[in-house]
Design a protein around this motif. Structure first.
Motif, PDB file in Angstrom:
ATOM      1  N   CYS A 142       0.853  -1.191   0.000  1.00 19.52           N
ATOM      2  CA  CYS A 142       0.000   0.000   0.000  1.00 19.52           C
ATOM      3  C   CYS A 142       0.889   1.242   0.000  1.00 19.52           C
ATOM      4  O   CYS A 142       1.833   1.344   0.787  1.00 19.52           O
ATOM      5  N   CYS A 145       0.301   3.167   3.730  1.00 14.95           N
ATOM      6  CA  CYS A 145       0.800   2.623   5.007  1.00 14.95           C
ATOM      7  C   CYS A 145       1.965   1.658   4.806  1.00 14.95           C
ATOM      8  O   CYS A 145       2.548   1.192   5.783  1.00 14.95           O
ATOM      9  N   HIS A 163      -4.586   0.274   0.191  1.00 14.56           N
ATOM     10  CA  HIS A 163      -5.717  -0.426   0.831  1.00 14.56           C
ATOM     11  C   HIS A 163      -6.967   0.424   0.625  1.00 14.56           C
ATOM     12  O   HIS A 163      -6.893   1.655   0.767  1.00 14.56           O
ATOM     13  N   CYS A 166      -7.358   2.770   3.379  1.00 11.99           N
ATOM     14  CA  CYS A 166      -6.358   3.834   3.542  1.00 11.99           C
ATOM     15  C   CYS A 166      -6.671   5.069   2.689  1.00 11.99           C
ATOM     16  O   CYS A 166      -6.223   6.161   3.004  1.00 11.99           O
TER      17      CYS A 166
HETATM   18 ZN   LIG Z   1      -2.677   0.944   3.539  1.00 10.02          ZN
END
Ligand SMILES: [Zn+2]
Length: 205
Positions: A142, A145, A163, A166
């Motif tokens: 991702c 993150c 994600h 996210c």
């Molecule tokens: Zn993420």
């Protein structure tokens, strides 16, 4: 030479300033209004000569003719095309000379526009551009993150994976996206998934 009109601005007295992508550059041209001149629209592919004796002013367009595509007469296809080509001007701005790749990429897209779903062509053309420019991100982590991606992947501008949680973006099955990233073809995506991918692509190249 041949070129696509990527931007079109009105000047005084119905004259036009056009930004045209040719095989070797993207440049601005001045087009004087003439009652017998053919009407030019955003997205058209034209054949023209440039007149360079205009001193400090923009070069002028001469002997303009349009390279015809049948879909130009289909309102919906033309509208989708115009939205798509507009993404190229900000992307290529500030580049002096260009590889022929960009013109060829648009020409191939225009050629396919008649028979195939334009939204699929947008996704596949955008992919080809990112790949050519070395900007494709692998579908493993991702972007936000940096943790491993799971079965569902959301995409940010320039098809950067994250994600869904996210970025609060709509998700696509990772397996299908991997096939798309491997082949450059949307064949394995259904229309709904293509719609989501298209929306991401249209945020900018
Ligand atoms: Zn993420």
């Amino acid at each position: 030479m041949k070129g696509f009109i990527l931007r079109l601005r009105r000047a005084k007295n119905e004259d036009l300033i056009l930004t045209v992508l040719t095989e070797e550059k993207m440049a601005d041209y001045y087009r004087f209004y003439g009652a017998r001149h053919s009407i030019l629209q955003l997205g058209y592919c034209i054949d023209f000569e440039e007149e360079r004796d205009s001193g400090p002013f923009l070069p002028r367009l001469r002997r303009v003719s349009q390279i015809p595509f049948h879909w130009l007469y289909s309102r919906n296809r033309l509208m989708l095309w115009q939205r798509f080509v507009q993404l190229f001007e900000p992307h290529l701005r500030d580049t002096q000379t260009l590889e022929r790749f960009y013109f060829d990429l648009l020409f191939e897209a225009a050629r396919r526009w008649e028979r195939q779903n334009p939204k699929r062509i947008v996704c596949e053309t955008h992919y080809a551009l990112l790949r050519h420019e070395g900007r494709l991100h692998p579908l493993d982590r991702c972007y936000i993150c940096e943790r491993p991606l799971e079965k569902e992947v959301a995409l940010m501008q320039a098809l950067i994976p994250a994600h869904p949680g996210c970025i609060y973006g709509s998700a696509l099955p990772r397996e299908k996206l991997e096939t798309f990233f491997d082949t450059g073809k949307t064949t394995w995506l259904d229309d709904d998934e293509v719609e989501r991918l298209y929306t991401v692509s249209m945020r900018g190249l």
